[in-house]
Design a protein around this motif. Structure first.
Motif, mmCIF file in Angstrom:
data_model
loop_
_atom_site.group_PDB
_atom_site.id
_atom_site.type_symbol
_atom_site.label_atom_id
_atom_site.label_comp_id
_atom_site.label_asym_id
_atom_site.label_seq_id
_atom_site.Cartn_x
_atom_site.Cartn_y
_atom_site.Cartn_z
ATOM 1 N N SER A 27 0.914 -1.219 -0.097
ATOM 2 C CA SER A 27 0.057 -0.104 -0.035
ATOM 3 C C SER A 27 0.514 1.296 -0.100
ATOM 4 O O SER A 27 0.447 2.363 -0.654
ATOM 5 C CB SER A 27 -0.987 0.026 1.299
ATOM 6 O OG SER A 27 -1.936 -1.246 1.188
ATOM 7 N N SER A 28 1.916 1.206 0.852
ATOM 8 C CA SER A 28 2.805 2.285 0.716
ATOM 9 C C SER A 28 3.577 2.640 -0.569
ATOM 10 O O SER A 28 3.684 3.644 -1.256
ATOM 11 C CB SER A 28 3.875 2.073 1.733
ATOM 12 O OG SER A 28 3.427 2.047 3.006
ATOM 13 N N ILE A 29 3.775 1.503 -1.209
ATOM 14 C CA ILE A 29 4.596 1.611 -2.683
ATOM 15 C C ILE A 29 3.602 2.089 -3.605
ATOM 16 O O ILE A 29 3.831 3.041 -4.438
ATOM 17 C CB ILE A 29 4.990 0.156 -2.905
ATOM 18 C CG1 ILE A 29 6.520 -0.160 -2.117
ATOM 19 C CG2 ILE A 29 5.524 0.209 -4.289
ATOM 20 C CD1 ILE A 29 6.576 -1.558 -2.321
ATOM 21 N N PHE A 30 2.551 1.724 -3.252
ATOM 22 C CA PHE A 30 1.117 2.298 -4.368
ATOM 23 C C PHE A 30 1.155 3.636 -4.166
ATOM 24 O O PHE A 30 0.722 4.317 -5.069
ATOM 25 C CB PHE A 30 -0.323 1.351 -3.859
ATOM 26 C CG PHE A 30 -1.190 1.882 -4.846
ATOM 27 C CD1 PHE A 30 -1.150 1.529 -6.116
ATOM 28 C CD2 PHE A 30 -2.057 2.635 -4.190
ATOM 29 C CE1 PHE A 30 -2.431 1.982 -6.698
ATOM 30 C CE2 PHE A 30 -3.346 3.154 -4.844
ATOM 31 C CZ PHE A 30 -3.442 2.655 -6.326
ATOM 32 N N GLY A 31 1.064 4.087 -2.948
ATOM 33 C CA GLY A 31 0.984 5.470 -2.513
ATOM 34 C C GLY A 31 2.062 6.402 -3.280
ATOM 35 O O GLY A 31 1.867 7.631 -3.573
ATOM 36 N N PHE A 32 3.236 6.004 -3.212
ATOM 37 C CA PHE A 32 4.286 6.544 -3.634
ATOM 38 C C PHE A 32 4.768 6.131 -5.256
ATOM 39 O O PHE A 32 5.954 6.321 -5.676
ATOM 40 C CB PHE A 32 5.823 6.335 -2.611
ATOM 41 C CG PHE A 32 5.521 6.918 -1.532
ATOM 42 C CD1 PHE A 32 5.689 8.438 -1.384
ATOM 43 C CD2 PHE A 32 5.009 6.373 -0.296
ATOM 44 C CE1 PHE A 32 5.808 8.907 -0.204
ATOM 45 C CE2 PHE A 32 5.033 6.894 1.074
ATOM 46 C CZ PHE A 32 5.422 8.182 0.919
ATOM 47 N N ILE A 79 10.861 16.788 -8.674
ATOM 48 C CA ILE A 79 9.712 16.830 -9.851
ATOM 49 C C ILE A 79 8.555 16.495 -9.142
ATOM 50 O O ILE A 79 7.469 17.148 -9.595
ATOM 51 C CB ILE A 79 10.114 15.707 -10.812
ATOM 52 C CG1 ILE A 79 11.489 16.059 -11.682
ATOM 53 C CG2 ILE A 79 8.934 15.733 -11.544
ATOM 54 C CD1 ILE A 79 11.850 15.252 -12.581
ATOM 55 N N SER A 80 8.483 15.749 -7.782
ATOM 56 C CA SER A 80 7.315 15.822 -7.366
ATOM 57 C C SER A 80 6.746 16.952 -6.704
ATOM 58 O O SER A 80 5.776 17.220 -6.698
ATOM 59 C CB SER A 80 7.356 14.509 -6.250
ATOM 60 O OG SER A 80 7.785 13.303 -6.581
ATOM 61 N N VAL A 81 7.573 17.799 -6.120
ATOM 62 C CA VAL A 81 7.042 18.975 -5.625
ATOM 63 C C VAL A 81 6.582 20.169 -6.582
ATOM 64 O O VAL A 81 5.794 20.637 -6.422
ATOM 65 C CB VAL A 81 8.462 19.751 -4.964
ATOM 66 C CG1 VAL A 81 8.113 21.039 -4.501
ATOM 67 C CG2 VAL A 81 8.692 18.741 -3.638
ATOM 68 N N LEU A 82 7.428 20.297 -7.930
ATOM 69 C CA LEU A 82 7.162 20.782 -9.110
ATOM 70 C C LEU A 82 5.621 20.436 -9.377
ATOM 71 O O LEU A 82 5.089 21.430 -9.452
ATOM 72 C CB LEU A 82 8.104 20.847 -10.008
ATOM 73 C CG LEU A 82 7.923 21.265 -11.114
ATOM 74 C CD1 LEU A 82 7.923 22.891 -11.157
ATOM 75 C CD2 LEU A 82 8.580 20.913 -12.536
ATOM 76 N N ASN A 83 5.449 19.125 -9.592
ATOM 77 C CA ASN A 83 3.976 18.739 -9.933
ATOM 78 C C ASN A 83 2.861 19.228 -8.720
ATOM 79 O O ASN A 83 1.760 19.621 -9.292
ATOM 80 C CB ASN A 83 3.893 17.245 -10.274
ATOM 81 C CG ASN A 83 4.621 17.082 -11.366
ATOM 82 O OD1 ASN A 83 4.983 17.939 -12.259
ATOM 83 N ND2 ASN A 83 4.876 15.484 -11.788
#
Length: 283
Positions: free
Chosen positions: A176-181, A219-223
């Motif tokens: 579930s954690s992997i799915f979230g990230f 890139i995550s923060v940018l999006n």
């Protein structure tokens, strides 16, 4: 003891940031990001055409094509992808009808983008020894094939996990954690791949992983930033109409290239520091 080590770690972190900034400034990273942004506009359709061609190799991958497009629409330039992506897909579909010479030109355009990116990476790493053409083509082909295949595998896992959740099957907390990230993991793997393959120098997995970690985070923060300013983009479109998607897309694209090149600068700096004991002069 911990109180003494904390300032030391903070000082070392600031020194590292300064070194990365000096390297990026010395090698005109912002200017190179602008150049790659322009090159990406020319190579976007050829790359999408190549990616879809690879995804059509097997029936299983054909089924992933819609999921791939949906993923790209959700993570490519939030606020402008609804307008830009349909045009790119339309151009890509029309590219199928080109003659052999036209298809060869599309492939050459994609290769020129990768060659431009490789030149930027070698300059940041201060590598003067150039690869042979055969080695370059192998690396370019690896990037063009590994990227789509990696996304296909991730989307397959994504669909499998999602189907289990829809059926009410309880998944382990790790999955579930992997799915979230999932999105961040894709960014990390893509940046890790190019940081590991492109430099024509000895590269270690650990330092490259550290650079990819911060690159993926950037890139995550940018999006997230672009996604949160969706209302602002909507107001911008009231004035400029569909044309507003282009400057928004360009800002996002150049910011993405800038983050990638900064991760390259970080990777080169970490390797330089790691070889300090071998009488390499620090920059």
């Amino acid at each position: 003891m911990h109180m003494k080590s904390a300032p030391k770690v903070a000082l070392q972190t600031l020194q590292l940031i300064k070194l990365v900034w000096l390297r990026a400034k010395r090698h005109s990273v912002s200017l190179r990001a602008a150049h790659l942004t322009l090159a990406s506009l020319l190579a976007a359709v050829p790359i999408i055409t190549i990616v879809f061609g690879i995804l059509r190799l097997t029936p299983a991958m054909v089924e992933m094509q819609d999921a791939f497009v949906q993923f790209v629409e959700q993570h490519l330039a939030p606020g402008s992808s609804d307008t830009v992506i349909p045009y790119l897909l339309s151009f890509s579909e029309q590219a199928k009808n080109l003659p052999a010479a036209g298809i060869a030109t599309l492939i050459l355009t994609a290769l020129l983008l990768l060659n431009s990116f490789e030149g930027s990476v070698q300059a940041i790493w201060r590598v003067k020894r150039k690869r042979k053409i055969r080695e370059r083509l192998l690396i370019y082909w690896a990037i063009l094939t590994l990227g789509p295949l990696l996304l296909a595998v991730v989307m397959s896992l994504y669909g499998t996990i999602l189907s289990y959740e829809l059926k009410g099957v309880e998944l382990p907390s790790v999955l579930s954690s992997i799915f979230g990230f999932g999105s961040y993991i894709i960014y990390f793997l893509l940046i890790f791949t190019i940081n590991f393959l492109v430099p024509n120098a000895e590269v270690t997995l650990k330092l490259t992983a550290i650079s990819a970690f911060f690159g993926g985070l950037g890139i995550s923060v940018l999006n997230v930033i672009f996604g949160n300013f969706a209302n602002f983009f909507a107001n911008y479109q009231v004035v400029y109409g569909t044309f507003a998607a282009l400057p928004i897309f360009l800002i996002w694209l150049q910011s993405t290239w800038l983050i990638i090149l900064l991760s390259v600068s970080l990777n080169a700096t970490l390797h330089k520091l790691n070889r300090k004991d071998q009488n390499h002069e620090l920059e």
